[in-house]
Design an enzyme around this catalytic site. Structure first.
Site, PDB file in Angstrom:
ATOM      1  CG  HIS A  81      -2.595  -0.337   0.969  1.00 43.31           C
ATOM      2  ND1 HIS A  81      -2.050  -1.267  -0.035  1.00 43.31           N
ATOM      3  CD2 HIS A  81      -4.058  -2.208   1.870  1.00 43.31           C
ATOM      4  CE1 HIS A  81      -2.569  -3.043   0.190  1.00 43.31           C
ATOM      5  NE2 HIS A  81      -3.235  -2.901   0.551  1.00 43.31           N
ATOM      6  CD  GLU A  82      -5.423  -1.700   4.539  1.00 43.13           C
ATOM      7  OE1 GLU A  82      -6.673  -1.895   4.438  1.00 43.13           O
ATOM      8  OE2 GLU A  82      -4.549  -2.094   4.948  1.00 43.13           O
ATOM      9  CG  HIS A 127      -8.499  -3.015   0.688  1.00 43.20           C
ATOM     10  ND1 HIS A 127      -8.389  -3.401  -1.119  1.00 43.20           N
ATOM     11  CD2 HIS A 127      -7.316  -2.736   1.441  1.00 43.20           C
ATOM     12  CE1 HIS A 127      -7.032  -4.114  -0.599  1.00 43.20           C
ATOM     13  NE2 HIS A 127      -6.530  -3.992   0.320  1.00 43.20           N
TER      14      HIS A 127
END
Length: 423
Positions: free
Chosen positions: A236-237, A240
């Site tokens: 997920h990170e 980003h």
């Protein structure tokens, strides 16, 4: 006794009940408040937009999903600041192996080879027009030419202990040119964060909390929380870092005709939604804008690790455009020959009907090709000696079932594995 019982209940409740939280937006608010960092961010985004439009134009002209012409290899460094550098060899080995479990996860997730992707077969009916995304990127922990002064021997993995890396900051010029992961205590309210559109040249990093990194039992003080023990918080990170926003980035469902390229997460094949989803909802059970259903199993939502398992094709295109934008910022001399093998060849077409071409950048005289299905059954094997061709045709067999297969390419430099789709 009562005090100890209450403490135990608190620990159990925290361990099993915590919801996913991401600090990306707060981190970006700090960046945008700094005029210098804001300008650098805007310059990267301008370059990204040019690359994104180029990829989307190519995709439209070919009427096909995009993937790189060759595997993109990205060097990784992993940092454990609170683990003493004087720790025993056994402890350091534990953490190096622990770091590799996380790299294995993101390699599977970003290349759509994760085993739980099979769950999409039952979910896809709720999301017409949505296809799985595959970036064809390989993350490898660096082993060569480590930064001066780090004390890491050549041939040893770039996993650091007890350094002052990110001591109150979120970048470190010493480790510029790497995809950095820093695992440290961020308190109980946040799982991790990353800049939106990160810069390897600036030594920027993905920061992870100690209880949501890696898989398995972990190492002392770094045991993954049961809800976040599949390594998906890093997936997920890292999304980003590669310029992917949350799928719930839309602030409103109005106006209904808002452009998906400029609103929300700016990805057109993720249903427009205004709220994050937690836990493990049933397929198609959460409403999105209009008559759509929220794509809760997407890596850029907030569900628990066991219930997120895919990027969309649109997200893959966007992430690939950003990777292309920053690719020159990664160091090119910190990986072994085995790691670079993936960048020295490509194969096409893919998908194919069982016949395809291997293309090498330089002649490889001796190599083996082995292809097997998802059960591990070998369907093709061949050894090539004294080869002088840059392009070699591979024909699996006349009758080959449709589906996903895996190909091992073995040379004197090492082995790599690629996914093949037979249609």
């Amino acid at each position: 006794m009562k005090t100890k019982l209450l403490l135990l209940l608190f620990v159990v409740s925290f361990s099993f009940g915590q919801q996913r939280t991401c600090g990306m937006q707060e981190h970006m608010d700090k960046i945008m408040f700094n005029p210098v960092l804001k300008k650098q961010y805007e310059e990267r985004q301008a370059k990204f937009e040019v690359e994104l439009q180029k990829l989307m134009t190519q995709q439209a002209s070919k009427n096909a999903l995009l993937s790189p012409s060759a595997t993109i290899t990205i060097p990784v460094a992993v940092h454990f600041p609170s683990v003493s550098n004087s720790s025993s060899a056994a402890t350091k080995t534990c953490f190096r192996n622990f770091a590799q479990t996380q790299i294995d996860v993101i390699n599977a997730d970003y290349n759509a080879t994760n085993s739980d992707l099979s769950n999409w077969a039952a979910a896809s009916a709720f999301y017409p027009g949505v296809n799985i995304g595959d970036l064809d990127v390989q993350f490898v922990i660096a082993t060569q030419n480590h930064p001066a002064g780090t004390g890491i021997a050549n041939g040893t993995a770039a996993v650091t202990f007890g350094t002052d890396f990110l001591g109150g900051a979120d970048s470190d010029a010493t480790w510029a040119g790497y995809m950095n992961f820093v695992i440290r205590d961020e308190g109980s309210s946040i799982l991790g964060y990353s800049p939106l559109a990160g810069s390897p040249a600036a030594g920027e990093t993905v920061v992870m909390n100690t209880f949501c990194f890696g898989t398995g039992s972990g190492c002392p003080g770094y045991e993954p929380n049961p809800n976040f023990n599949l390594g998906r918080t890093v997936t997920h990170e890292l999304g980003h870092f590669f310029n992917l926003d949350h799928t719930f980035a839309s602030t409103s469902c109005s106006p209904a005709g808002a452009s998906c390229t400029t609103e929300g997460d700016r990805v057109c094949d993720t249903p427009r939604v205004t709220n994050e989803t937690y836990g493990c909802p049933a397929n198609g059970s959460i409403a999105a804008c209009g008559t759509l259903k929220s794509l809760t199993m997407n890596y850029m939502d907030y569900v628990n690790d066991p219930c997120m398992y895919m990027f969309t094709a649109g997200q893959a295109t966007r992430a690939l455009a950003y990777i292309n934008t920053i690719l020159s910022e990664f160091k090119a001399d910190v990986l072994s020959n085995t790691s670079f093998l993936a960048s020295n060849f490509s194969f096409y077409p893919n998908p194919n009907n069982g016949t395809f071409n291997l293309q090498f950048k330089e002649v490889v005289s001796d190599f083996n090709v082995e292809i097997f299905d998802i059960t591990g059954k070998v369907v093709y094997i061949n050894e090539f000696y004294q080869n002088s061709d840059l392009v070699k045709e591979i024909k699996i067999q006349d009758e080959i079932s449709k589906g996903i297969y895996f190909m091992n390419i073995k040379t004197n430099e090492g082995l790599i594995t690629k996914k093949i789709i037979i249609e």
